[in-house]
Design a protein around this motif. Structure first.
Motif, PDB file in Angstrom:
ATOM      1  N   UNK A 292      -8.611 -83.936  76.727  1.00 51.57           N
ATOM      2  CA  UNK A 292      -8.776 -85.336  77.115  1.00 51.57           C
ATOM      3  C   UNK A 292      -7.650 -85.784  78.032  1.00 51.57           C
ATOM      4  N   UNK A 293      -6.422 -85.338  77.727  1.00 48.15           N
ATOM      5  CA  UNK A 293      -5.269 -85.761  78.521  1.00 48.15           C
ATOM      6  C   UNK A 293      -5.402 -85.281  79.958  1.00 48.15           C
ATOM      7  N   UNK A 294      -5.844 -84.048  80.128  1.00 44.95           N
ATOM      8  CA  UNK A 294      -6.017 -83.510  81.493  1.00 44.95           C
ATOM      9  C   UNK A 294      -7.113 -84.274  82.236  1.00 44.95           C
ATOM     10  N   UNK A 295      -8.207 -84.567  81.562  1.00 40.05           N
ATOM     11  CA  UNK A 295      -9.303 -85.309  82.200  1.00 40.05           C
ATOM     12  C   UNK A 295      -8.852 -86.709  82.586  1.00 40.05           C
ATOM     13  N   UNK A 296      -8.104 -87.359  81.730  1.00 41.52           N
ATOM     14  CA  UNK A 296      -7.622 -88.705  82.039  1.00 41.52           C
ATOM     15  C   UNK A 296      -6.667 -88.688  83.224  1.00 41.52           C
TER      16      UNK A 296
END
Length: 374
Positions: A292-296
């Motif tokens: 999720x952190x990478x996508x955000x």
């Protein structure tokens, strides 16, 4: 559920757009169309069913450099063989409906029966004012919703859609409306031409033109018809008359359930028997990454694009399918449990992201999300 893509035809990365006048940059435009072709080919190979794009003009800033929807459709068609190409859509306020019907039918042949089309009302006033076909027409948006200009545009749009649909379906026809008359009343061809009367229809022996027809007839018996991005129940019900599917970029399941139900009721009142899932399309902005952190982090440029470009037009942030495969699976499943969805469109940050970044996202989505909704 089948997944298609939609792009805004953005010519540059964020820093290139921020430098100004990116839409006039030859190199950036050339790179954009090359990257769009590459992305469309990659998406087709990975099971995406459609690739959509809009119509916008005078885009010197480069945020939506998509000025001729038919030419863009042909470019994308050149890089694909089976994927549906969706022009979404032809803007009614700046086009002659007969011209649009001919383009749709012609594109359907040139793409081998894999053309889909949207018809929309027009919301970007700068270019609508320069291209509009009637002086009284205005671009529409939150600034003039429910005003006389909005109602006039809506009335015009209804006639425009009816003419396009009639021209696509009929051999020849005549139309007497408030805004358009085909053929012109009491029009007599200025010279004799026996081909009209011997081999055609709609022309009397005295050369009076009583009906017209477009050529060619579309290759598909029924071209997929889309209503463009919509958050309006009134607009969705309008499209039900023509079995046109609005594309709804909302995660509000109560609203989706209402829209699906109202669309179906309106379609049935017009004699249409439509399978569940074809009431409307759904979707949102999609960026898929391992975490999720990478996508955000990857979403930051798209968020800047939206806030900088779309928000001033009154467009709220769409549903966000941004996260890991598990997160996106959960978000899609929540909607799929509420309404049947046959087609979903994913807005992707083409132009803002590199082809490699797009392919990482699309590939991961195809591998770990798509199979769960097949």
């Amino acid at each position: 559920m089948r997944f298609g893509l939609f792009v805004y035809c953005t010519v540059g990365r964020r820093h290139e757009l921020e430098a100004g006048m990116a839409g006039r940059d030859r190199a950036l435009y050339g790179r954009m169309i090359d990257e769009l072709g590459r992305t469309a080919a990659f998406a087709e190979q990975h099971g995406y069913f459609a690739f959509g794009h809009p119509e916008h003009h005078l885009q010197i800033e480069g945020f939506e450099a998509s000025n001729d929807p038919a030419l863009m459709a042909m470019w994308l068609g050149r890089h694909t063989t089976t994927m549906r190409i969706v022009t979404c859509g032809f803007v009614s306020t700046v086009n002659n409906p007969l011209t649009v019907a001919e383009k749709i039918a012609t594109m359907d042949h040139m793409l081998g029966g894999r053309f889909g089309v949207g018809l929309v009302r027009g919301y970007q006033a700068r270019w609508v004012e320069n291209f509009k076909v009637r002086e009284e027409l205005k671009a529409v948006g939150p600034w003039n919703r429910n005003s006389p200009d909005d109602e006039f545009n809506r009335e015009y749009f209804a006639e425009f859609v009816d003419i396009v649909a009639t021209a696509l379906a009929r051999e020849t026809f005549s139309y007497r409306g408030k805004f358009w008359t085909f053929p012109p009343e009491r029009f007599v061809n200025p010279h004799r031409h026996e081909v009209y009367t011997r081999y055609g229809q709609g022309v009397d022996d005295d050369m009076a033109i009583t009906e017209v027809g477009i050529a060619p007839r579309p290759l598909q018996d029924e071209i997929p018809l889309y209503g463009g991005f919509s958050a309006s129940l009134r607009t969705a019900k309008f499209w039900a008359r023509y079995k046109g599917r609005p594309i709804v970029l909302s995660g509000n399941t109560e609203f989706l359930e209402l829209l699906w139900r109202e669309w179906r009721g309106e379609a049935e009142r017009h004699g249409h028997d439509v399978a569940p899932g074809r009431e409307a399309c759904w979707g949102g902005i999609m960026i898929c990454a391992e975490t999720d952190a990478r996508a955000q982090a990857l979403f930051a440029d798209m968020e800047w694009f939206w806030n900088t470009w779309a928000t001033p037009f009154g467009q709220g942030m769409p549903e966000l399918l941004v996260g890991s495969p598990d997160t996106i699976n959960q978000r899609i499943d929540r909607v799929a449990q509420s309404v049947p969805v046959e087609e979903a469109f994913l807005l992707i940050p083409a132009g803002l992201h590199t082809p490699g970044q797009l392919e990482d996202s699309l590939g991961l989505f195809a591998e770990r999300v798509m199979p769960n909704f097949g």
